[in-house]
Scaffold this active site. Sequence first.
Site, PDB file in Angstrom:
ATOM      1  N   GLN A  99       7.327   0.210  -0.879  1.00 37.02           N
ATOM      2  CA  GLN A  99       7.961  -0.667  -1.942  1.00 37.02           C
ATOM      3  C   GLN A  99       7.227  -0.820  -3.028  1.00 37.02           C
ATOM      4  O   GLN A  99       6.497  -1.955  -3.052  1.00 37.02           O
ATOM      5  CB  GLN A  99       8.426  -2.002  -1.223  1.00 37.02           C
ATOM      6  N   PHE A 100       7.065  -0.076  -3.934  1.00 39.03           N
ATOM      7  CA  PHE A 100       6.098  -0.151  -5.112  1.00 39.03           C
ATOM      8  C   PHE A 100       6.768  -1.233  -5.792  1.00 39.03           C
ATOM      9  O   PHE A 100       5.826  -1.781  -6.698  1.00 39.03           O
ATOM     10  CB  PHE A 100       6.052   1.241  -5.917  1.00 39.03           C
ATOM     11  N   THR A 101       7.811  -1.812  -6.093  1.00 36.17           N
ATOM     12  CA  THR A 101       8.462  -2.750  -6.785  1.00 36.17           C
ATOM     13  C   THR A 101       7.848  -3.919  -6.518  1.00 36.17           C
ATOM     14  O   THR A 101       8.092  -4.996  -7.367  1.00 36.17           O
ATOM     15  CB  THR A 101      10.090  -2.472  -6.831  1.00 36.17           C
TER      16      THR A 101
END
Length: 150
Positions: free
Chosen positions: A78-80
């Site tokens: 989950q890079f966000t």
Amino acid sequence: MRIVIQRVTQASVTIDEKVKASIGKGYLILLGIEERDGQEDIDWLVKKVINLRVFDDENGVMNRSIMDAGGEFLVISQFTLFASYKKGNRPSWFRAAKHEISVPLYEQFCNQLAQESNLTVKTGEFGAYMKVELLNDGPVTIFMDTHNKE
């Protein structure tokens, strides 16, 4: 590293209209990795996650770990979690690590989590467009950041 842990009664991840992985009781973990993360971050997070006591004991008190409860893990990249939103309304993710750093760290986190917990660890697909479904139990949702351990 940053994670969001959600205690669930069930969770699944779907890619290209096919369920890639699903779990029953356990943790859905969203994992974000930044450039400065390394093995020390993995070690700290794995220890915290497997020893976190948020499952009910026989008295209905959150006093049992996932290992005590016999749960499962579903870990989703989950890079966000590293969204920067200070300027304007369109977030940027410049703090999120590039694939050559984040993929090996994501895989190491999942492997170490499985080894140290002796529980099932299922995953999404790094970099894929995923649909994640969950039934949050409680709801119990906890945020951890290895660079802010307070």
